[in-house]
Design a protein around this motif. Structure first.
Motif, PDB file in Angstrom:
ATOM      1  N   GLY A  48       0.774  -1.251   0.000  1.00 27.64           N
ATOM      2  CA  GLY A  48       0.000   0.000   0.000  1.00 27.64           C
ATOM      3  C   GLY A  48       0.796   1.287   0.000  1.00 27.64           C
ATOM      4  N   THR A  49       2.117   1.203  -0.198  1.00 31.22           N
ATOM      5  CA  THR A  49       2.926   2.440  -0.161  1.00 31.22           C
ATOM      6  C   THR A  49       3.235   2.972  -1.558  1.00 31.22           C
ATOM      7  OG1 THR A  49       4.963   1.121  -0.082  1.00 31.22           O
ATOM      8  CG2 THR A  49       4.001   1.804   2.020  1.00 31.22           C
ATOM      9  N   GLU A  50       2.515   2.472  -2.564  1.00 31.88           N
ATOM     10  CA  GLU A  50       2.795   2.925  -3.936  1.00 31.88           C
ATOM     11  C   GLU A  50       2.215   4.316  -4.192  1.00 31.88           C
ATOM     12  OE1 GLU A  50       1.056   0.243  -3.218  1.00 31.88           O
ATOM     13  OE2 GLU A  50       2.496  -1.403  -3.490  1.00 31.88           O
ATOM     14  N   ARG A  51       1.203   4.707  -3.427  1.00 33.49           N
ATOM     15  CA  ARG A  51       0.520   5.985  -3.666  1.00 33.49           C
ATOM     16  C   ARG A  51       0.761   6.939  -2.509  1.00 33.49           C
ATOM     17  NH1 ARG A  51      -5.201   7.409  -3.323  1.00 33.49           N
ATOM     18  NH2 ARG A  51      -5.652   5.265  -2.712  1.00 33.49           N
ATOM     19  N   ARG A  52       0.896   8.224  -2.836  1.00 30.80           N
ATOM     20  CA  ARG A  52       1.168   9.269  -1.855  1.00 30.80           C
ATOM     21  C   ARG A  52       0.033   9.361  -0.839  1.00 30.80           C
ATOM     22  NH1 ARG A  52       3.976  14.398  -1.895  1.00 30.80           N
ATOM     23  NH2 ARG A  52       2.754  16.088  -0.967  1.00 30.80           N
ATOM     24  N   ALA A  53       0.389   9.568   0.444  1.00 27.82           N
ATOM     25  CA  ALA A  53      -0.611   9.675   1.508  1.00 27.82           C
ATOM     26  C   ALA A  53      -0.149  10.744   2.507  1.00 27.82           C
ATOM     27  CB  ALA A  53      -0.818   8.338   2.200  1.00 27.82           C
ATOM     28  N   LEU A  54      -0.637  11.956   2.346  1.00 24.95           N
ATOM     29  CA  LEU A  54      -0.234  13.057   3.225  1.00 24.95           C
ATOM     30  C   LEU A  54      -0.988  12.996   4.553  1.00 24.95           C
ATOM     31  CD1 LEU A  54       0.154  16.334   1.124  1.00 24.95           C
ATOM     32  CD2 LEU A  54       1.917  15.001   2.259  1.00 24.95           C
ATOM     33  N   VAL A  55      -0.256  13.137   5.656  1.00 22.90           N
ATOM     34  CA  VAL A  55      -0.858  13.169   6.987  1.00 22.90           C
ATOM     35  C   VAL A  55      -0.320  14.395   7.723  1.00 22.90           C
ATOM     36  CG1 VAL A  55      -1.188  10.679   7.109  1.00 22.90           C
ATOM     37  CG2 VAL A  55       0.956  11.669   7.913  1.00 22.90           C
ATOM     38  N   PRO A  56      -1.119  14.990   8.627  1.00 25.31           N
ATOM     39  CA  PRO A  56      -0.684  16.183   9.370  1.00 25.31           C
ATOM     40  C   PRO A  56       0.227  15.833  10.536  1.00 25.31           C
ATOM     41  CG  PRO A  56      -2.913  15.617  10.006  1.00 25.31           C
ATOM     42  CD  PRO A  56      -2.528  14.652   8.911  1.00 25.31           C
ATOM     43  N   LEU A  57       1.360  15.242  10.229  1.00 25.33           N
ATOM     44  CA  LEU A  57       2.310  14.789  11.228  1.00 25.33           C
ATOM     45  C   LEU A  57       3.703  14.979  10.666  1.00 25.33           C
ATOM     46  CD1 LEU A  57       2.050  13.437  14.054  1.00 25.33           C
ATOM     47  CD2 LEU A  57       2.376  11.238  12.919  1.00 25.33           C
ATOM     48  N   THR A  58       4.639  15.390  11.501  1.00 23.41           N
ATOM     49  CA  THR A  58       5.997  15.563  11.005  1.00 23.41           C
ATOM     50  C   THR A  58       6.624  14.212  10.692  1.00 23.41           C
ATOM     51  OG1 THR A  58       7.007  15.479  13.198  1.00 23.41           O
ATOM     52  CG2 THR A  58       6.271  17.643  12.394  1.00 23.41           C
TER      53      THR A  58
ATOM     54  N   PHE B 244      -3.395   1.613   4.221  1.00 22.65           N
ATOM     55  CA  PHE B 244      -4.691   1.658   3.553  1.00 22.65           C
ATOM     56  C   PHE B 244      -5.118   3.123   3.374  1.00 22.65           C
ATOM     57  CE2 PHE B 244      -4.508  -2.374   5.807  1.00 22.65           C
ATOM     58  CZ  PHE B 244      -4.880  -3.276   4.812  1.00 22.65           C
ATOM     59  N   HIS B 245      -5.567   3.447   2.167  1.00 25.24           N
ATOM     60  CA  HIS B 245      -6.037   4.798   1.844  1.00 25.24           C
ATOM     61  C   HIS B 245      -7.554   4.856   2.004  1.00 25.24           C
ATOM     62  CE1 HIS B 245      -2.168   6.001  -0.049  1.00 25.24           C
ATOM     63  NE2 HIS B 245      -2.085   4.716  -0.306  1.00 25.24           N
ATOM     64  N   GLN B 246      -8.014   5.716   2.879  1.00 29.57           N
ATOM     65  CA  GLN B 246      -9.437   5.948   3.067  1.00 29.57           C
ATOM     66  C   GLN B 246      -9.751   7.416   2.794  1.00 29.57           C
ATOM     67  OE1 GLN B 246     -10.551   4.523   6.945  1.00 29.57           O
ATOM     68  NE2 GLN B 246     -10.008   2.391   6.469  1.00 29.57           N
ATOM     69  N   PRO B 247     -11.016   7.773   2.522  1.00 28.49           N
ATOM     70  CA  PRO B 247     -11.334   9.158   2.130  1.00 28.49           C
ATOM     71  C   PRO B 247     -10.867  10.211   3.123  1.00 28.49           C
ATOM     72  CG  PRO B 247     -13.199   7.718   1.703  1.00 28.49           C
ATOM     73  CD  PRO B 247     -12.201   6.898   2.464  1.00 28.49           C
ATOM     74  N   ASP B 248     -11.025   9.936   4.428  1.00 24.47           N
ATOM     75  CA  ASP B 248     -10.698  10.962   5.413  1.00 24.47           C
ATOM     76  C   ASP B 248      -9.535  10.591   6.317  1.00 24.47           C
ATOM     77  OD1 ASP B 248     -12.057   8.896   6.563  1.00 24.47           O
ATOM     78  OD2 ASP B 248     -13.235  10.150   7.928  1.00 24.47           O
ATOM     79  N   ARG B 249      -8.912   9.460   6.083  1.00 23.04           N
ATOM     80  CA  ARG B 249      -7.785   9.085   6.927  1.00 23.04           C
ATOM     81  C   ARG B 249      -6.904   8.056   6.238  1.00 23.04           C
ATOM     82  NH1 ARG B 249     -10.874   5.708  11.747  1.00 23.04           N
ATOM     83  NH2 ARG B 249     -11.743   4.038  10.447  1.00 23.04           N
TER      84      ARG B 249
END
Length: 426
Positions: free
Chosen positions: A311-321, A351-356
């Motif tokens: 699941g790390t093939e797609r970018r996933a931005l999170v509000p964490l340093t 896992f990519h979900q709409p809001d998290r």
């Protein structure tokens, strides 16, 4: 700015053009009227010698053929040669006063020229000026003046726009450089351009960037030295505390050493957060998870642990340093290596979900007997500090998410880091 400069130029040039155009238009109209009056006076004056020589209507009529019907003569005996337009009152005024004058009539202007003849007789020559003749050429002159004014206004706006474009381009380059610098790109430099003031600003920006880069490099060296100087005696102190035995006093010493080590780690991490966080409190969770698995894979291969990453093939931005998420990942993965026998495999999935974004780490070990106690800060049933899951929980909750620990399909512990999703940059 570019639009504002163009609008200012448009307003100023328009006012200047109007300030000259309106008086010029009035002058042109007045000149046309004066020209028509002068023509009327010239026509009337041309017949004066004729009347002095002869009062014969036929001879006078012959002289009027070149006036295109615009001149009429009132002879002394009352006979009229030509087509008169003047009123009786105007004629009487001209005869009695003996003065030439011009007066308006509904159809235009009439110029009356009295001529004194022999024996005190008075003849009057009237020259008619049609209204169209009073404004002949005025409209064309006004159109020409308006065209010149419009050309001047457009030219000034074009010049202002070109000058504004130069200023805006230089300002945009400075703004872009400042934006990149604010995002952590300390290698950003600008090419000074534009007016002298912006040239100086560009040179000053580059000097500031050089200075900031030097300060950040010095700060990194100081933090690295601080980390080394603090961790070395702490490590020695922790090792010494481990050999004190199992009496209550020894346990208090070990707990104090662990607490001190934890606080030192937090201070160093907080001090380095700004230096290690060029994305402004955000990071790509997929990249961080991939990087930490690469780091731990060497130890996993050495212990003959089968592992899998998904699941790390797609970018996933999170509000964490990046450093905080890496610390949470290391804490959970460290528990896998610390609390499961060698050879036990594990799986990491994103896992990519709409809001998290959900990061799942599960192993095939024996699992955790008391899941509720494992989530309490400082609690551990395996002889460790019990802070690993607490670090991961705090990281998840700082994004508006949560930490869930249960038993997974592999039979061992499953840790779910449920992280809030950050907005993608525009």
């Amino acid at each position: 700015m570019r639009k504002s400069l163009a609008l200012v130029s448009l307003a100023v040039t328009s006012m200047v053009a109007l300030a000259f155009l309106i008086p010029l238009a009035l002058v042109v109209g007045q000149l046309a009227e004066d020209r028509a009056r002068a023509d009327a006076e010239r026509l009337a004056g041309a017949l004066t010698p004729v009347l002095v020589i002869t009062s014969d209507p036929a001879s006078v009529g012959q002289a009027l053929t070149s006036t295109a019907g615009r001149v009429a003569v009132h002879l002394a005996d009352g006979e009229v040669v030509g087509v008169p337009v003047a009123t009786d009152e105007q004629l009487r005024t001209a005869r009695e006063q003996g003065l030439a004058f011009t007066e308006p009539i509904p159809a235009g202007l009439v110029h009356l020229q009295p001529v004194l003849l022999a024996e005190g007789r008075v003849a009057v020559v009237e020259a008619f000026v049609p209204r169209a003749e009073l404004t002949r050429g005025v409209e064309q002159a006004w159109l020409a003046l308006s065209g010149v004014a419009v050309a001047l206004v457009l030219g000034s706006v074009l010049v202002a726009d070109r000058l504004g474009a130069r200023v805006v381009k230089a300002s945009a380059a400075l703004a872009d450089g400042a934006r990149k610098m604010g995002q952590g790109d300390l290698a950003t430099r600008v090419v000074p351009s534009g007016p002298p003031e912006l040239l100086d600003a560009g040179v000053a920006f580059n000097r500031m960037a050089d200075r900031i880069g030097q300060l950040v490099a010095n700060e990194r060296e100081i933090l690295a030295d601080l980390s080394h100087r603090l961790r070395t005696p702490l490590t020695a102190l922790r090792l010494d505390s481990e050999i004190l035995g199992q009496d209550p006093n020894a346990n208090r010493v070990r707990q104090a050493v662990h607490a001190l080590e934890r606080e030192v780690n937090e201070l160093i991490r907080a001090a380095r957060r700004e230096l290690d966080d060029p994305d402004g409190g955000r990071c790509d969770a997929a990249q961080v998870v991939h990087d930490r698995l690469v780091f731990w894979s060497a130890l996993a291969d050495d212990q003959q642990r089968l592992w899998n990453l998904r699941g790390t093939e797609r970018r996933a931005l999170v509000p964490l340093t990046r450093s905080d998420l890496a610390a949470a990942m290391d804490a959970v993965l460290g528990n896998v290596f610390r609390h499961t026998p060698e050879g036990v495999g594990f799986v990491v999935a994103l896992f990519h979900q709409p809001d998290r974004v959900v990061i799942v780490i599960e192993d095939a070990g024996p699992g955790i007997d008391d899941l509720e106690a494992a989530l309490r800060r400082g609690s551990s049933g395996a002889g460790s500090t019990g802070l690993g899951l607490d670090i991961a929980r705090r990281a998840a909750e700082s994004t508006g998410g949560s930490l869930v620990v249960d038993r997974g399909p592999l039979g061992g512990t499953r840790v779910q880091l449920r992280l809030g999703r950050a907005e993608e940059p525009a």
